[in-house]
Scaffold this motif. Structure first.
Motif, PDB file in Angstrom:
ATOM      1  N   VAL A  16       0.284  -6.624 -13.069  1.00 18.53           N
ATOM      2  CA  VAL A  16      -0.659  -5.577 -13.476  1.00 18.53           C
ATOM      3  C   VAL A  16      -0.215  -4.234 -12.905  1.00 18.53           C
ATOM      4  O   VAL A  16      -0.212  -3.205 -13.601  1.00 18.53           O
ATOM      5  CB  VAL A  16      -2.091  -5.916 -12.998  1.00 18.53           C
ATOM      6  N   LEU A  17       0.190  -4.239 -11.632  1.00 19.55           N
ATOM      7  CA  LEU A  17       0.655  -3.010 -10.991  1.00 19.55           C
ATOM      8  C   LEU A  17       1.879  -2.453 -11.709  1.00 19.55           C
ATOM      9  O   LEU A  17       1.981  -1.240 -11.946  1.00 19.55           O
ATOM     10  CB  LEU A  17       0.984  -3.292  -9.523  1.00 19.55           C
ATOM     11  N   GLU A  43       7.754  10.125  -7.771  1.00 13.78           N
ATOM     12  CA  GLU A  43       6.674   9.257  -7.286  1.00 13.78           C
ATOM     13  C   GLU A  43       6.442   8.092  -8.241  1.00 13.78           C
ATOM     14  O   GLU A  43       6.201   6.957  -7.819  1.00 13.78           O
ATOM     15  CB  GLU A  43       5.392  10.073  -7.132  1.00 13.78           C
ATOM     16  N   LYS A  44       6.561   8.365  -9.529  1.00 14.07           N
ATOM     17  CA  LYS A  44       6.373   7.303 -10.512  1.00 14.07           C
ATOM     18  C   LYS A  44       7.508   6.284 -10.443  1.00 14.07           C
ATOM     19  O   LYS A  44       7.282   5.067 -10.517  1.00 14.07           O
ATOM     20  CB  LYS A  44       6.291   7.900 -11.914  1.00 14.07           C
ATOM     21  N   GLU A  45       8.734   6.765 -10.279  1.00 17.75           N
ATOM     22  CA  GLU A  45       9.879   5.858 -10.176  1.00 17.75           C
ATOM     23  C   GLU A  45       9.772   4.983  -8.930  1.00 17.75           C
ATOM     24  O   GLU A  45      10.126   3.803  -8.948  1.00 17.75           O
ATOM     25  CB  GLU A  45      11.176   6.663 -10.150  1.00 17.75           C
ATOM     26  N   GLU A  46       9.279   5.582  -7.855  1.00 17.75           N
ATOM     27  CA  GLU A  46       9.086   4.803  -6.634  1.00 17.75           C
ATOM     28  C   GLU A  46       8.050   3.704  -6.862  1.00 17.75           C
ATOM     29  O   GLU A  46       8.230   2.557  -6.440  1.00 17.75           O
ATOM     30  CB  GLU A  46       8.639   5.711  -5.496  1.00 17.75           C
ATOM     31  N   GLY A  47       6.967   4.051  -7.543  1.00 19.40           N
ATOM     32  CA  GLY A  47       5.942   3.061  -7.851  1.00 19.40           C
ATOM     33  C   GLY A  47       6.481   1.944  -8.724  1.00 19.40           C
ATOM     34  O   GLY A  47       6.176   0.763  -8.505  1.00 19.40           O
ATOM     35  N   GLN A  48       7.300   2.302  -9.716  1.00 17.50           N
ATOM     36  CA  GLN A  48       7.910   1.296 -10.584  1.00 17.50           C
ATOM     37  C   GLN A  48       8.810   0.355  -9.789  1.00 17.50           C
ATOM     38  O   GLN A  48       8.816  -0.862  -9.997  1.00 17.50           O
ATOM     39  CB  GLN A  48       8.715   1.985 -11.687  1.00 17.50           C
ATOM     40  N   SER A  54      11.761   6.189  -0.476  1.00 13.57           N
ATOM     41  CA  SER A  54      12.304   6.654  -1.749  1.00 13.57           C
ATOM     42  C   SER A  54      13.520   7.532  -1.506  1.00 13.57           C
ATOM     43  O   SER A  54      13.653   8.169  -0.466  1.00 13.57           O
ATOM     44  CB  SER A  54      11.240   7.441  -2.517  1.00 13.57           C
ATOM     45  N   SER A  55      14.412   7.539  -2.488  1.00 19.29           N
ATOM     46  CA  SER A  55      15.581   8.407  -2.394  1.00 19.29           C
ATOM     47  C   SER A  55      15.166   9.834  -2.746  1.00 19.29           C
ATOM     48  O   SER A  55      14.131  10.048  -3.381  1.00 19.29           O
ATOM     49  CB  SER A  55      16.662   7.918  -3.357  1.00 19.29           C
ATOM     50  N   PRO A  56      15.963  10.828  -2.365  1.00 19.20           N
ATOM     51  CA  PRO A  56      15.598  12.230  -2.654  1.00 19.20           C
ATOM     52  C   PRO A  56      15.412  12.505  -4.143  1.00 19.20           C
ATOM     53  O   PRO A  56      14.614  13.359  -4.529  1.00 19.20           O
ATOM     54  CB  PRO A  56      16.788  13.015  -2.091  1.00 19.20           C
ATOM     55  N   GLU A  57      16.145  11.772  -4.999  1.00 16.55           N
ATOM     56  CA  GLU A  57      16.068  12.018  -6.438  1.00 16.55           C
ATOM     57  C   GLU A  57      14.950  11.224  -7.107  1.00 16.55           C
ATOM     58  O   GLU A  57      14.676  11.402  -8.295  1.00 16.55           O
ATOM     59  CB  GLU A  57      17.400  11.653  -7.111  1.00 16.55           C
ATOM     60  N   GLY A 104       5.606   3.106 -19.514  1.00 16.44           N
ATOM     61  CA  GLY A 104       5.225   4.037 -20.570  1.00 16.44           C
ATOM     62  C   GLY A 104       5.349   5.482 -20.128  1.00 16.44           C
ATOM     63  O   GLY A 104       5.844   5.802 -19.041  1.00 16.44           O
ATOM     64  N   ASP A 105       4.883   6.359 -20.971  1.00 18.05           N
ATOM     65  CA  ASP A 105       4.999   7.797 -20.713  1.00 18.05           C
ATOM     66  C   ASP A 105       3.740   8.393 -20.113  1.00 18.05           C
ATOM     67  O   ASP A 105       3.619   9.613 -19.971  1.00 18.05           O
ATOM     68  CB  ASP A 105       5.322   8.530 -22.025  1.00 18.05           C
ATOM     69  N   GLU A 106       2.772   7.539 -19.789  1.00 20.70           N
ATOM     70  CA  GLU A 106       1.524   8.050 -19.238  1.00 20.70           C
ATOM     71  C   GLU A 106       1.751   8.660 -17.858  1.00 20.70           C
ATOM     72  O   GLU A 106       2.774   8.452 -17.215  1.00 20.70           O
ATOM     73  CB  GLU A 106       0.478   6.932 -19.143  1.00 20.70           C
ATOM     74  N   ASP A 107       0.742   9.412 -17.408  1.00 15.84           N
ATOM     75  CA  ASP A 107       0.799   9.993 -16.071  1.00 15.84           C
ATOM     76  C   ASP A 107       0.691   8.891 -15.027  1.00 15.84           C
ATOM     77  O   ASP A 107       0.543   7.707 -15.346  1.00 15.84           O
ATOM     78  CB  ASP A 107      -0.339  11.001 -15.895  1.00 15.84           C
ATOM     79  N   LEU A 108       0.729   9.291 -13.766  1.00 14.76           N
ATOM     80  CA  LEU A 108       0.593   8.323 -12.681  1.00 14.76           C
ATOM     81  C   LEU A 108      -0.742   7.592 -12.793  1.00 14.76           C
ATOM     82  O   LEU A 108      -1.754   8.184 -13.181  1.00 14.76           O
ATOM     83  CB  LEU A 108       0.676   9.040 -11.335  1.00 14.76           C
ATOM     84  N   PRO A 109      -0.774   6.305 -12.477  1.00 14.62           N
ATOM     85  CA  PRO A 109      -2.033   5.555 -12.554  1.00 14.62           C
ATOM     86  C   PRO A 109      -3.044   6.053 -11.523  1.00 14.62           C
ATOM     87  O   PRO A 109      -2.688   6.742 -10.562  1.00 14.62           O
ATOM     88  CB  PRO A 109      -1.602   4.117 -12.262  1.00 14.62           C
TER      89      PRO A 109
END
Length: 320
Positions: A205-206, A270-275, A264-267, A212-217
């Motif tokens: 679920v997380l 926040e969304k990529e880190e969550g993924q 997280s890496s510098p690049e 998708g292209d939505e904003d952060l949950p």
């Protein structure tokens, strides 16, 4: 299945060895691990009481470009599977001069050298008649070694039979205790399987929230799921610490629980880190669930075999 003689089991330091000690509540000892089965065999001979050990076929070097004799299984394997060029070394030869060896053979050689230096009470003979010199082992031809050290006839079958006859084996009550440990372990495995399935559902679920292209949950939703996963982790750790067997089964995955929130890496957004974290959670709980499923099957089979062979042991224990 066709072999009807005595069977002796020897362990090196491994999970199976630790499981066995736990199940039988007795430390049977272990063999020293070496990079080659020949290394392990030497320690086996030492522990069996040999005061002279003769090496044959331990050249640990190349004859031209060949590492194994023509017709051997490993030679045929090398022919079928292309190998990348090996890093070659030069070492002292048993007949003087230098011989070529590779890194693998060199590790076998250094293991022998170290072992021989630590076991001065054993005579080591290198009767290979070629290849690398094994420091600490006296160089003899095979004929010389046989004439000097192998003149007394030994009835191996009788000796093995004497060893076997001296071993009393576990009692029925001992075997019943093993059965009970297996049953308790299976119950813990089933609980871990249940918790990991729930963790997999929540982490899936997380993961879906970050796709998708939505904003952060919604942060509140994310925190609620993460708290659920924290509770799952605590329950899994609680169960896996209950017995040594479950600890060994799940230790690699439990250690992974401490590395989920990697920086997280510098690049990384926040969304990529969550993924990334959500994906790691999915992999972790999926692996836990699969391992629990396999463990459940193996334990059930072992329990069934015990119950079939030792039916009625519970009554024996209750009447003791």
């Amino acid at each position: 299945e066709e072999y009807e003689g005595f069977k002796f089991v020897a362990f090196c330091n491994s999970i199976v060895y630790e499981w066995t000690n736990y199940l039988i509540s007795e430390n049977k000892g272990q063999l020293k691990i070496g990079p080659s089965v020949a290394n392990v065999a030497v320690d086996l001979l030492k522990k069996m009481g040999a005061n002279t050990i003769i090496f044959v076929g331990q050249d640990l070097a190349y004859a031209g470009e060949d590492s194994h004799v023509e017709g051997s299984d490993h030679k045929e394997y090398l022919k079928k599977h292309a190998q990348k060029p090996k890093q070659m070394l030069e070492v002292e030869g048993i007949n003087g001069g230098k011989v070529r060896t590779d890194e693998s053979f060199y590790t076998y050689l250094k293991w022998f050298e170290s072992y021989i230096s630590l076991n001065k009470d054993v005579k080591f003979i290198n009767a290979t008649e070629g290849g690398a010199r094994i420091p600490g082992a006296e160089a003899l031809t095979l004929r010389e070694a046989l004439d000097r050290y192998c003149q007394k006839k030994v009835n191996i079958e009788k000796r093995l039979a004497n060893i076997r006859n001296k071993y009393a084996g576990p009692s029925d009550l001992d075997l019943y205790e093993v059965l009970e440990k297996l049953r308790r372990t299976r119950e813990q495995v089933l609980r871990i399987k249940k918790h990991s399935r729930y963790g997999l559902e929540k982490s899936s679920v997380l993961s879906g929230l970050y796709k998708g292209d939505e904003d952060l949950p919604d942060p509140r939703t994310v925190r609620r799921i993460l708290k659920s996963l924290d509770r799952v982790d605590a329950k899994i750790k609680e169960n896996q610490n209950a017995t040594q067997l479950t600890l060994l089964l799940f230790q690699p995955f439990i250690k992974s629980l401490h590395h989920l929130t990697l920086p997280s890496s510098p690049e990384e957004s926040e969304k990529e880190e969550g993924q990334r974290i959500a994906s790691q959670c999915v992999l972790l709980y999926s692996g836990l669930h699969q391992t629990a499923t396999v463990a459940q099957k193996l334990l059930t089979e072992a329990i069934r075999n015990f119950e079939k062979r030792f039916r009625g042991l519970k009554e024996v224990k209750n009447n003791a």
